[in-house]
Design a protein around this motif. Structure first.
Motif, PDB file in Angstrom:
ATOM      1  N   GLY A   1       0.820  -1.203   0.000  1.00 56.72           N
ATOM      2  CA  GLY A   1       0.000   0.000   0.000  1.00 56.72           C
ATOM      3  C   GLY A   1       0.849   1.246   0.000  1.00 56.72           C
ATOM      4  O   GLY A   1       1.970   1.269  -0.517  1.00 56.72           O
ATOM      5  N   SER A   2       0.350   2.275   0.631  1.00 58.04           N
ATOM      6  CA  SER A   2       1.031   3.564   0.691  1.00 58.04           C
ATOM      7  C   SER A   2       2.022   3.581   1.847  1.00 58.04           C
ATOM      8  O   SER A   2       1.931   2.749   2.772  1.00 58.04           O
ATOM      9  CB  SER A   2       0.008   4.679   0.890  1.00 58.04           C
ATOM     10  N   PRO A   3       2.975   4.534   1.854  1.00 56.94           N
ATOM     11  CA  PRO A   3       3.862   4.662   3.013  1.00 56.94           C
ATOM     12  C   PRO A   3       3.100   4.847   4.319  1.00 56.94           C
ATOM     13  O   PRO A   3       3.514   4.317   5.363  1.00 56.94           O
ATOM     14  CB  PRO A   3       4.704   5.896   2.669  1.00 56.94           C
ATOM     15  N   GLU A   4       2.002   5.569   4.276  1.00 54.51           N
ATOM     16  CA  GLU A   4       1.207   5.777   5.488  1.00 54.51           C
ATOM     17  C   GLU A   4       0.645   4.449   6.006  1.00 54.51           C
ATOM     18  O   GLU A   4       0.593   4.220   7.219  1.00 54.51           O
ATOM     19  CB  GLU A   4       0.076   6.754   5.214  1.00 54.51           C
ATOM     20  N   GLN A   5       0.240   3.576   5.099  1.00 57.18           N
ATOM     21  CA  GLN A   5      -0.272   2.274   5.524  1.00 57.18           C
ATOM     22  C   GLN A   5       0.830   1.400   6.114  1.00 57.18           C
ATOM     23  O   GLN A   5       0.599   0.646   7.068  1.00 57.18           O
ATOM     24  CB  GLN A   5      -0.938   1.572   4.346  1.00 57.18           C
ATOM     25  N   VAL A   6       2.032   1.502   5.559  1.00 59.94           N
ATOM     26  CA  VAL A   6       3.166   0.760   6.119  1.00 59.94           C
ATOM     27  C   VAL A   6       3.457   1.235   7.528  1.00 59.94           C
ATOM     28  O   VAL A   6       3.662   0.428   8.446  1.00 59.94           O
ATOM     29  CB  VAL A   6       4.405   0.905   5.212  1.00 59.94           C
ATOM     30  N   VAL A   7       3.468   2.549   7.743  1.00 63.57           N
ATOM     31  CA  VAL A   7       3.685   3.092   9.082  1.00 63.57           C
ATOM     32  C   VAL A   7       2.614   2.591  10.036  1.00 63.57           C
ATOM     33  O   VAL A   7       2.910   2.109  11.148  1.00 63.57           O
ATOM     34  CB  VAL A   7       3.705   4.633   9.048  1.00 63.57           C
ATOM     35  N   GLU A   8       1.368   2.676   9.617  1.00 71.36           N
ATOM     36  CA  GLU A   8       0.256   2.291  10.489  1.00 71.36           C
ATOM     37  C   GLU A   8       0.352   0.825  10.905  1.00 71.36           C
ATOM     38  O   GLU A   8       0.190   0.493  12.083  1.00 71.36           O
ATOM     39  CB  GLU A   8      -1.067   2.557   9.766  1.00 71.36           C
ATOM     40  N   LYS A   9       0.631  -0.064   9.949  1.00 73.85           N
ATOM     41  CA  LYS A   9       0.666  -1.483  10.289  1.00 73.85           C
ATOM     42  C   LYS A   9       1.909  -1.830  11.100  1.00 73.85           C
ATOM     43  O   LYS A   9       1.834  -2.630  12.056  1.00 73.85           O
ATOM     44  CB  LYS A   9       0.614  -2.336   9.020  1.00 73.85           C
ATOM     45  N   THR A  10       3.049  -1.227  10.769  1.00 73.91           N
ATOM     46  CA  THR A  10       4.274  -1.543  11.498  1.00 73.91           C
ATOM     47  C   THR A  10       4.178  -1.102  12.953  1.00 73.91           C
ATOM     48  O   THR A  10       4.689  -1.786  13.855  1.00 73.91           O
ATOM     49  CB  THR A  10       5.490  -0.895  10.821  1.00 73.91           C
TER      50      THR A  10
ATOM     51  N   LEU B   1      11.194   4.067   1.992  1.00 76.07           N
ATOM     52  CA  LEU B   1      11.487   3.662   3.371  1.00 76.07           C
ATOM     53  C   LEU B   1      12.303   4.731   4.093  1.00 76.07           C
ATOM     54  O   LEU B   1      11.962   5.150   5.200  1.00 76.07           O
ATOM     55  CB  LEU B   1      12.263   2.346   3.376  1.00 76.07           C
ATOM     56  N   GLY B   2      13.387   5.153   3.461  1.00 79.42           N
ATOM     57  CA  GLY B   2      14.275   6.103   4.105  1.00 79.42           C
ATOM     58  C   GLY B   2      13.702   7.497   4.207  1.00 79.42           C
ATOM     59  O   GLY B   2      13.982   8.225   5.176  1.00 79.42           O
ATOM     60  N   GLY B   3      12.869   7.877   3.231  1.00 83.84           N
ATOM     61  CA  GLY B   3      12.373   9.239   3.200  1.00 83.84           C
ATOM     62  C   GLY B   3      11.055   9.462   3.914  1.00 83.84           C
ATOM     63  O   GLY B   3      10.844  10.516   4.520  1.00 83.84           O
TER      64      GLY B   3
END
Length: 366
Positions: A280-289, A323-325
């Protein structure tokens, strides 16, 4: 907290183009990926160890030694070093050498692997895998901690007056993680020695890993290394991102369907519901992690799998940029804001372990 990536080193045909990279291309691409991981601010690059197709990382310390000369800051690790089929003497010497080449930016993760035929290939019996793990690791620790070792066991030739060379950098062995997806005895070994415990966290539902991590934490405290919350835990994960989540799903689906680590099984939607995979989006990665901390408690290392299933190099480098940004800076801030007092934010580094050793020696003189 450390954030990084790990690779399984598969050579897989790109399902969208039909092109298969050569082994040479894949190996060189992994090196490019590792260097780019450092450039975007990640903390760790880790590689698996495999001796069967479609995987190519049969010699992790060769890869990491090359990277030691081309990087300055990133920690160089394995995501699997086969403690059951590698000679402990060779592990001791290879990783001590890598310590020196990397100025201490070295650790390793021990595991039993997931390829049954590797045991007879290296002259071992898979039914003895737990016994091999216990005996080989006990010898490995002695080879690092003692200058001269006399030893006799069940699975290798005896040692008489043996000194492993080179000695560990500054007299301090590399930090060891123990990786496991199913074996309680591995959690027990990690806890006994006060080592780190790494839950692969890419195949199974969270409840499976919660049981193993909780066991490790309880036994870590039992052996007097600290509170359960202070135990050193690492987690895996896997992501594919685009700015728009629908684009991520559409682009990743053909790669997911043929991936050697989970292809030809549950659908992409089922797998993302049941496991930590985030597409998904970077925001979704943040939310799930961030939910990982809720399930497993405070932890110290998060590694992501991003370069498998035939994904082209350009796409992987784009994933690293995201990931880095956009992902890791937010995760660093949020995880630290939520971390309980007295819980370490990072795993032990070479410098911190040398300092702890010296402090202990000074206190003993008082």
């Amino acid at each position: 907290m450390q954030f990084g990536i790990f690779t399984v080193g598969d050579v897989t045909t790109d399902p969208t183009t039909g092109r298969t990279p050569t082994e040479a291309e894949r190996i060189k691409n992994m090196m490019t990926i590792a260097e780019h991981a450092e450039a975007v601010g990640l903390d760790v690059f880790a590689t698996g160890e495999h001796h069967n197709r479609p995987f190519v990382p049969s010699s992790p310390t060769t890869m990491l030694g090359y990277l030691a000369g081309r990087t300055k800051r990133i920690v160089l690790s394995t995501s699997t070093t086969l403690i059951t089929t590698n000679d402990p003497v060779k592990i001791a010497e290879d990783f001590a050498m890598l310590q020196h080449l990397s100025d201490g930016r070295t650790d390793l993760m021990l595991g039993r692997g997931n390829t049954g035929p590797v045991y007879p290939w290296f002259g071992q019996d898979i039914s003895k895998s737990v016994e091999l793990t216990i005996e080989n690791y006990s010898l490995l620790r002695r080879l690092w901690d003692e200058d001269v070792v006399d030893w006799e066991g069940q699975f290798r030739a005896p040692l008489q007056g043996f000194t492993s060379t080179p000695r560990p950098l500054d007299g301090v062995a590399p930090f060891v993680w123990h990786g496991s997806i199913r074996t309680p005895q591995v959690a027990e070994i990690a806890a006994y020695f006060g080592d780190g415990y790494f839950a692969n966290n890419i195949f199974w539902p969270k409840e499976h890993y919660i049981r193993l991590i909780d066991l490790y934490r309880q036994r870590y405290a039992h052996y007097g290394h600290g509170t359960p919350e202070q135990a050193i835990v690492g987690l895996g994960g896997q992501v594919f991102m685009r700015k728009n989540s629908q684009d991520a799903v559409r682009e990743f689906r053909p790669y997911f369907d043929v991936a050697p680590v989970y292809g030809h099984g549950p659908s992409l939607e089922e797998f993302t519901r049941q496991t930590p995979l985030t597409v998904g989006s970077p925001e979704q990665v943040v939310e799930k992690t961030l939910t990982f901390q809720e399930f497993f408690g405070d932890y110290q290392r998060q590694l992501f799998l991003i370069d498998h299933a035939g994904l082209p190099l350009k796409t992987v480098l784009e994933q690293l940029d995201l990931l880095g940004g956009e992902v890791v800076p937010v995760l660093r801030k949020e995880f630290e804001a939520r971390r309980a007092a007295g819980v370490p934010s990072d795993p032990p580094s070479h410098a911190s372990r040398v300092a702890a050793r010296d402090l202990q020696a000074a206190q003993a003189l008082v």
